[in-house]
Design an enzyme around this catalytic site. Structure first.
Site, mmCIF file in Angstrom:
data_model
loop_
_atom_site.group_PDB
_atom_site.id
_atom_site.type_symbol
_atom_site.label_atom_id
_atom_site.label_comp_id
_atom_site.label_asym_id
_atom_site.label_seq_id
_atom_site.Cartn_x
_atom_site.Cartn_y
_atom_site.Cartn_z
ATOM 1 N N ASP A 131 0.830 -1.215 0.000
ATOM 2 C CA ASP A 131 0.000 0.000 0.000
ATOM 3 C C ASP A 131 0.860 1.259 0.000
ATOM 4 O O ASP A 131 0.511 2.272 -0.585
ATOM 5 C CB ASP A 131 -0.923 0.006 1.232
ATOM 6 C CG ASP A 131 -2.016 -1.049 1.080
ATOM 7 O OD1 ASP A 131 -2.251 -1.472 -0.075
ATOM 8 O OD2 ASP A 131 -2.602 -1.437 2.098
ATOM 9 N N CYS A 132 2.021 1.181 0.668
ATOM 10 C CA CYS A 132 2.879 2.374 0.704
ATOM 11 C C CYS A 132 3.881 2.395 -0.450
ATOM 12 O O CYS A 132 4.409 3.458 -0.790
ATOM 13 C CB CYS A 132 3.590 2.454 2.050
ATOM 14 S SG CYS A 132 4.213 0.880 2.639
ATOM 15 N N TYR A 133 4.169 1.235 -1.013
ATOM 16 C CA TYR A 133 5.087 1.159 -2.168
ATOM 17 C C TYR A 133 4.376 0.403 -3.289
ATOM 18 O O TYR A 133 4.610 -0.794 -3.493
ATOM 19 C CB TYR A 133 6.368 0.416 -1.793
ATOM 20 C CG TYR A 133 7.268 1.156 -0.833
ATOM 21 C CD1 TYR A 133 8.003 2.274 -1.268
ATOM 22 C CD2 TYR A 133 7.411 0.730 0.476
ATOM 23 C CE1 TYR A 133 8.829 2.940 -0.383
ATOM 24 C CE2 TYR A 133 8.243 1.390 1.358
ATOM 25 C CZ TYR A 133 8.949 2.490 0.925
ATOM 26 O OH TYR A 133 9.774 3.152 1.781
#
Ligand code: SF4
Ligand code: SF4
Lengths: 390, 134
Positions: A131-133
């Site tokens: 989700d963050c990368y």
């Protein structure tokens, strides 16, 4: 016992432009001419150098973040796998890693040399996506200018002495010590002998964690004891006559030059990296001057038969670096031609360059922050059960 | 003088002719056979000539007239000076000691006129400085 000097005193003299700096070769001549006591009084620093294959080398690189960002897990540099299991965009490229595209003569060392030469290197990375990368793959080109950090961090460099390799079998052997011809037709060695840093300060009285060194053209540092560091080895003239201490070193690739870093390919063995290192030795007392002035006649290495494929190769005999450098050694009554794997020419250039930098106040000496272990035995790896290792 | 090394190629039909013998006799040359091999593709003879330029020229003409193919061997391998680190690995590997250490500078000097084109140094040179001719 005679004169004593501290590193601070020496640095003060360097800054004033008064320091007397000599290469190890020059120090040898001076001690021969004026004797130990006078030479110690005259000289503040002795510079050393070595340029040879140091397999245990590699580089940390931080590539910076892409848009959208990626947490790289599999990383390839010019198709050579790098280790990507460190955070998101950091990787470690090991010198001996071979290309994944079937080329045996290109590997991590070549990527390192290409980067230092300023050549573009292809970066390919994949990820599972988070989700963050969110990004799952990237293919792009990098150079030393585009990356955030790129530094060599070599776990084992600058071996204090190393065995001479020969081959009594009837076939050619392809080893990390080069091509060994059958029936002891040749022998290879790898040390700059009387110029070699750790042979000139054999007990590491002046070299420890934090010591500033010349590394590949940059100013680098000793960062830790090297892997396989050991002290329980035979001695001659107060110096190990077999491989003993090693150092881990670190330095900024952006300051390095391909003059002093060179990729090597040992046919049918693999890839290695030739690393040029110079260490300044502060002449703190007469004893250090004595070891700095040891000559190739007084420094010895064991001859080992690589026909025996075992970790327990016993030395056949010891030979001096003077004999090795003469071009032939005598092994069990047989004349054997010698080859050096490390470059004495480059070792000397490094000692001269380091001397110049110190005299021109570009390079100051350091007092280490922590000494290296005084005693250390090396442990073998055996196949053991869970209980046996407790 | 030393650059007079040639590889002579004999097609299979030429192998039984005493060509080399006649050449030596007729042109009064000193020769040194460095390598010789024969297989079903024919014969290869690596040879060094000693003699005046005129003698050698005539001998070479004689050989080509007899359909022997000739390749000069002055540059079988060359040393890439930028790539060479002056280590010396090649020194003990070369069978004819074409590499020597200059004991003043510790540079490795390559005397290509000694080379007998065995190829041993090419894969022995760690940084890949020894390369096949032109
Ligand atoms: S082995 Fe290669 S690099 Fe080393 S001296 Fe010979 S030609 Fe130069
Ligand atoms: S090709 Fe053979 S003979 Fe020629 S220089 Fe290399 S090792 Fe020596």
């Amino acid at each position: 016992m005679g004169l004593k000097r501290t590193v601070e005193e020496i640095n003060a003299r360097i800054k004033k432009g008064d320091a007397v700096v000599m290469t190890a070769e020059e120090a040898i001549d001076l001690v021969k001419k004026d004797g130990l006591e006078k030479a110690t009084e005259q000289v503040d620093v002795v510079t050393t150098g070595t340029f040879g294959a140091m397999c245990s080398s590699g580089a940390f690189i931080n590539f910076g973040h892409s848009e959208p960002p990626i947490k790289m897990s599999k990383v390839f540099l010019n198709d050579v796998p790098a280790y990507g299991g460190i955070a998101a965009v950091d990787a470690y490229i090991g010198a001996t890693e071979e290309s994944s595209n079937g080329r045996h003569d290109y590997g991590g060392a070549h990527v390192i040399e290409d980067l230092i030469a300023g050549r573009p290197v292809k970066l390919k990375a994949t990820s599972k996506g988070t989700d963050c990368y969110p990004r799952k793959e990237i293919e792009t080109f990098i150079t030393l200018k585009t990356v955030n950090q790129a530094y060599l961090f070599n776990p084992r460099n600058m071996y204090q002495n190393y065995a001479v390799a020969t081959n009594s079998s009837d076939r050619t052997l392809f080893t990390y010590m080069g091509k060994l011809l059958p029936n002891m037709k040749n022998a290879t060695y790898s040390s700059s002998g009387q110029l070699s840093p750790l042979l000139k300060d054999p007990k590491l009285r002046t070299i420890g964690i934090g010591t500033r060194i010349f590394l590949g053209g940059a100013q680098g540092y000793v960062s830790w004891e090297g892997t396989q560091y050991k002290t329980n080895v035979p001695m001659r003239n107060g110096v190990p006559s077999a491989s003993a201490r090693t150092l881990a070193v670190i330095g900024d690739m952006k300051q390095m030059s391909t003059e002093y870093i060179r990729a090597l390919y040992m046919n049918r063995y693999g890839i290695s990296l030739a690393v040029g290192i110079g260490v300044p030795i502060p002449v703190i007392d007469e004893d250090i001057m004595r070891t700095c002035a040891l000559t190739d006649e007084e420094l010895f290495a064991p001859v080992v038969d690589y026909a025996l494929q075992s970790r327990n190769r016993r030395p056949i005999q010891e030979v001096s670096y003077a004999e090795l450098r003469s071009g032939t050694i005598n092994v069990k009554g047989k004349k054997v031609k010698t080859s050096s794997l490390s470059s004495y020419y480059k070792a000397r250039q490094i000692a001269i360059e380091l001397k110049r930098q110190i005299m021109e106040k570009e390079f100051l000496l350091t007092q280490f922050v922590q000494a290296m272990p005084e005693e250390r035995a090396i442990r073998p790896l055996d196949v053991r059960s869970r209980e046996e290792v407790l | 003088m030393g650059s007079n090394r040639y590889m002579l190629f004999f097609t299979p039909d030429l192998i039984n002719e005493p060509i080399t013998y006649r050449m030596v006799k007729d042109f009064d040359l000193m020769i040194n056979i460095l390598r010789a091999e024969i297989d079903d593709t024919g014969g290869r003879l690596m040879i060094a000539f000693e003699g005046s330029p005129q003698q050698i020229k005539s001998a070479l003409k004689y050989l080509t007239d007899n359909k022997v193919q000739i390749k000069e061997l002055n540059e079988y391998v060359h040393k890439d000076a930028d790539r060479c680190t002056d280590c010396g690995m090649c020194v003990s590997v070369c069978p004819v000691s074409a590499f020597v250490v200059d004991r003043g500078t510790w540079k490795i000097i390559f005397n290509s006129d000694k080379c007998i084109a065995c190829g041993m140094c090419i894969d022995a040179c760690p940084p890949g400085a020894m390369k096949l001719g032109q």
